[in-house]
Design a protein around this motif. Structure first.
Motif, PDB file in Angstrom:
ATOM      1  N   GLU A   3       0.851  -1.184   0.000  1.00  0.00           N
ATOM      2  CA  GLU A   3       0.000   0.000   0.000  1.00  0.00           C
ATOM      3  C   GLU A   3       0.892   1.241   0.000  1.00  0.00           C
ATOM      4  N   LYS A   6       0.396   7.422  -0.487  1.00  0.00           N
ATOM      5  CA  LYS A   6      -0.735   8.202  -1.007  1.00  0.00           C
ATOM      6  C   LYS A   6      -2.062   7.530  -0.658  1.00  0.00           C
ATOM      7  N   LYS A   7      -2.137   6.214  -0.851  1.00  0.00           N
ATOM      8  CA  LYS A   7      -3.357   5.481  -0.534  1.00  0.00           C
ATOM      9  C   LYS A   7      -3.645   5.565   0.973  1.00  0.00           C
ATOM     10  N   GLU A   9      -2.712   7.877   3.001  1.00  0.00           N
ATOM     11  CA  GLU A   9      -3.082   9.245   3.341  1.00  0.00           C
ATOM     12  C   GLU A   9      -4.578   9.479   3.089  1.00  0.00           C
ATOM     13  N   LEU A  10      -5.098   8.954   1.991  1.00  0.00           N
ATOM     14  CA  LEU A  10      -6.521   9.092   1.693  1.00  0.00           C
ATOM     15  C   LEU A  10      -7.372   8.380   2.747  1.00  0.00           C
ATOM     16  N   ILE A  11      -6.954   7.188   3.123  1.00  0.00           N
ATOM     17  CA  ILE A  11      -7.666   6.420   4.149  1.00  0.00           C
ATOM     18  C   ILE A  11      -7.603   7.153   5.485  1.00  0.00           C
ATOM     19  N   ASN A  13      -7.240  10.388   6.127  1.00  0.00           N
ATOM     20  CA  ASN A  13      -8.098  11.572   6.135  1.00  0.00           C
ATOM     21  C   ASN A  13      -9.567  11.190   6.316  1.00  0.00           C
ATOM     22  N   LYS A  14      -9.998  10.140   5.633  1.00  0.00           N
ATOM     23  CA  LYS A  14     -11.383   9.678   5.729  1.00  0.00           C
ATOM     24  C   LYS A  14     -11.692   9.177   7.139  1.00  0.00           C
ATOM     25  N   SER A  23      -7.284  16.060  10.179  1.00  0.00           N
ATOM     26  CA  SER A  23      -5.959  15.596   9.778  1.00  0.00           C
ATOM     27  C   SER A  23      -5.252  16.722   9.023  1.00  0.00           C
ATOM     28  N   LYS A  25      -1.821  18.133   7.185  1.00  0.00           N
ATOM     29  CA  LYS A  25      -0.545  17.761   6.562  1.00  0.00           C
ATOM     30  C   LYS A  25       0.533  18.721   7.054  1.00  0.00           C
ATOM     31  N   ARG A  37       1.618  13.801   9.185  1.00  0.00           N
ATOM     32  CA  ARG A  37       0.321  14.334   9.584  1.00  0.00           C
ATOM     33  C   ARG A  37       0.231  14.598  11.079  1.00  0.00           C
ATOM     34  N   SER A  82      -3.162  -0.262   5.887  1.00  0.00           N
ATOM     35  CA  SER A  82      -4.471   0.296   6.196  1.00  0.00           C
ATOM     36  C   SER A  82      -5.134  -0.375   7.390  1.00  0.00           C
TER      37      SER A  82
END
Length: 93
Positions: A3, A6-7, A9-11, A13-14, A23, A25, A37, A82
């Motif tokens: 993973e 970038k992936k 980081e998206l998880i 934030n969600k 969150s 940066k 973060r 993740s």
């Protein structure tokens, strides 16, 4: 399964948003080694997170800065998948 940062980081934030947090940066233009973060959670709780691609480790300067933050009493976590990321954020619900 690999993973990317970038992936993750998206998880991140969600998941932080789901528990009512924020969150942020951290841009380290003047201080090398800062975690990626800063996560702020309800109740005045905060967490520094360093995201890494699966099986990658922090650089020496990052470890130095992480240790300095820990010595000041802050929690710093290095996350490279993740599953661990979601588990960590859920603990802030």
């Amino acid at each position: 399964m690999i993973e990317s940062e970038k992936k993750l980081e998206l998880i991140l934030n969600k998941e932080v948003k789901i528990v009512g947090g924020w969150s942020i940066k951290l841009l380290s233009t003047h201080l090398t080694g800062l975690p990626d973060r800063l996560c702020l959670f309800p109740g005045g709780r905060l967490l520094f997170i360093e995201l890494k691609t699966t099986n990658k480790k922090p650089r020496k300067i990052q470890i130095l800065v992480h240790n300095k933050l820990k010595n000041l009493g802050f929690r710093v976590e290095v996350i490279d998948n993740s599953e661990n990321l979601k588990k960590l954020i859920k603990s802030y619900e």
